[in-house]
Design a protein around this motif. Structure first.
Motif, PDB file in Angstrom:
ATOM      1  N   GLN A 159       0.812  -1.208   0.000  1.00  0.00           N
ATOM      2  CA  GLN A 159       0.000   0.000   0.000  1.00  0.00           C
ATOM      3  C   GLN A 159       0.853   1.269   0.000  1.00  0.00           C
ATOM      4  O   GLN A 159       0.420   2.303  -0.503  1.00  0.00           O
ATOM      5  CB  GLN A 159      -0.916  -0.009   1.233  1.00  0.00           C
ATOM      6  CG  GLN A 159      -1.976  -1.104   1.229  1.00  0.00           C
ATOM      7  CD  GLN A 159      -3.110  -0.804   0.272  1.00  0.00           C
ATOM      8  OE1 GLN A 159      -3.459   0.353   0.046  1.00  0.00           O
ATOM      9  NE2 GLN A 159      -3.698  -1.849  -0.296  1.00  0.00           N
TER      10      GLN A 159
ATOM     11  N   LEU B 232      -5.154  -3.428  -4.742  1.00  0.00           N
ATOM     12  CA  LEU B 232      -6.055  -4.188  -3.879  1.00  0.00           C
ATOM     13  C   LEU B 232      -5.297  -5.098  -2.916  1.00  0.00           C
ATOM     14  O   LEU B 232      -5.892  -5.663  -2.006  1.00  0.00           O
ATOM     15  CB  LEU B 232      -7.011  -5.039  -4.728  1.00  0.00           C
ATOM     16  CG  LEU B 232      -7.983  -4.263  -5.615  1.00  0.00           C
ATOM     17  CD1 LEU B 232      -8.848  -5.232  -6.423  1.00  0.00           C
ATOM     18  CD2 LEU B 232      -8.860  -3.343  -4.779  1.00  0.00           C
TER      19      LEU B 232
ATOM     20  N   PRO C 154      -3.460  -6.059   0.194  1.00  0.00           N
ATOM     21  CA  PRO C 154      -3.355  -5.430   1.515  1.00  0.00           C
ATOM     22  C   PRO C 154      -1.977  -5.631   2.128  1.00  0.00           C
ATOM     23  O   PRO C 154      -1.205  -6.494   1.705  1.00  0.00           O
ATOM     24  CB  PRO C 154      -4.412  -6.182   2.330  1.00  0.00           C
ATOM     25  CG  PRO C 154      -4.420  -7.557   1.723  1.00  0.00           C
ATOM     26  CD  PRO C 154      -4.163  -7.355   0.245  1.00  0.00           C
ATOM     27  N   ASP C 155      -1.670  -4.820   3.130  1.00  0.00           N
ATOM     28  CA  ASP C 155      -0.492  -5.072   3.947  1.00  0.00           C
ATOM     29  C   ASP C 155      -0.777  -6.286   4.828  1.00  0.00           C
ATOM     30  O   ASP C 155      -1.787  -6.322   5.542  1.00  0.00           O
ATOM     31  CB  ASP C 155      -0.175  -3.858   4.826  1.00  0.00           C
ATOM     32  CG  ASP C 155       0.352  -2.677   4.020  1.00  0.00           C
ATOM     33  OD1 ASP C 155       0.814  -2.899   2.885  1.00  0.00           O
ATOM     34  OD2 ASP C 155       0.274  -1.536   4.509  1.00  0.00           O
ATOM     35  N   LEU C 156       0.092  -7.270   4.781  1.00  0.00           N
ATOM     36  CA  LEU C 156      -0.122  -8.527   5.491  1.00  0.00           C
ATOM     37  C   LEU C 156       0.788  -8.679   6.709  1.00  0.00           C
ATOM     38  O   LEU C 156       0.882  -9.766   7.278  1.00  0.00           O
ATOM     39  CB  LEU C 156       0.114  -9.710   4.532  1.00  0.00           C
ATOM     40  CG  LEU C 156      -0.860  -9.788   3.352  1.00  0.00           C
ATOM     41  CD1 LEU C 156      -0.395 -10.834   2.351  1.00  0.00           C
ATOM     42  CD2 LEU C 156      -2.261 -10.098   3.836  1.00  0.00           C
TER      43      LEU C 156
END
Length: 284
Positions: free
Chosen positions: A254, A261, A263-265
């Motif tokens: 991000q 789309l 996301p930060d995991l």
């Protein structure tokens, strides 16, 4: 001579019969599966025999695989408060605690996550460490060894061994005393191998959105396929496709492309290094 021939014929007939039973069992299972008769709903409980077999299989498996684990001196390497920090962050939602109910997530699963007050009292420390670190396949129990350091895992075991003897009031006091304690993450990733890379991708659920070469997973296309990744010129159309940039992307997508789309995991850098190495070196 005739006795020997008769004996061989008997073995042959028994073998054929056993194979026939296996084939018939597999065929019957396929019919039940493909007909949709078997309910996968989490509102329909297992048969009693199914539950007991799974429970027994778990105990035997853990006993075998935890056999080589050397339990350290928990008084020296473990900290109950740190263990509770890990338990509160990762375990309490499903298993509850003295005077603390499980979250709806933990109440609605099938099989229901066990009450650890009994398991922690009855199971040896090595078994508790193994299950906490490795998880339990197809039960909803995650493997925490890639999110908690080894000392943190042993601290969690120390907390688990103390928990069955706590009253609700004592547990509330422990919770209130938590000030600076946090659950320590792993200091490093496991050594590089294809198998460890696959484990890492699964631990961050990458295979739920991407097809990844060499891995078994859902045939999903939420995100682009990661097969033959090293042949690509750019990452998300933004960064040149290099190992260093791929690590940056995996850790904080991000930050690099706010419109993505992906996301930060919360991928730690050492884990991202391992995943990037796999993608940049594999031909699959």
């Amino acid at each position: 001579m005739r006795t020997g021939i008769a004996h061989r014929h008997k073995i042959l007939f028994v073998s054929i019969g056993a194979i026939a039973l296996v084939v018939m069992g597999a065929a019957a299972g396929a019919v039940v599966l493909l007909s949709g008769a078997y309910s996968t709903a989490a509102t329909k409980q297992h048969f009693g025999i199914t539950y007991r077999i799974l429970e027994l299989g778990l105990r035997f498996s853990v006993t075998r695989h935890a056999d080589q684990i050397v339990v350290p001196d928990l008084q020296r390497v473990a900290n109950v408060k740190v263990g509770y920090a890990c338990y509160r962050q990762y375990c309490q939602q499903c298993h509850g605690a003295p005077g603390v109910a499980r979250d709806p997530l933990g109440r609605g699963q099938l099989p229901s996550p066990s009450s650890l007050s009994e398991s922690a009292r009855d199971w040896p420390e090595a078994h508790l460490f193994y299950v906490t670190a490795k998880g339990v396949r197809m039960s909803g129990m995650p493997a925490w060894e890639f999110r908690i350091s080894e000392d943190g895992l042993w601290s969690t075991v120390a907390y688990l061994k103390a928990m069955p003897f706590m009253t609700a009031a004592e547990h509330r006091a422990l919770d209130a005393s938590m000030t600076t304690e946090t659950c320590p993450p792993p200091a490093s990733a496991p050594r590089y191998s294809r198998e460890n890379a696959h484990i890492m991708f699964r631990q961050y659920a990458c295979d739920n959105c991407h097809i990844i070469g060499g891995m078994v997973g859902p045939n999903t296309h939420v995100g682009p396929s990661l097969e033959k990744w090293r042949e690509r010129k750019y990452i998300a159309g933004v960064l040149p496709n290099t190992h260093e940039n791929l690590v940056r992307w995996i850790v904080a997508p991000q930050d690099i492309s706010p419109h993505t789309l992906m996301p930060d995991l919360d991928v730690i850098e050492s884990h991202a290094q391992l995943m990037a190495r796999y993608l940049m070196t594999t031909d699959e």
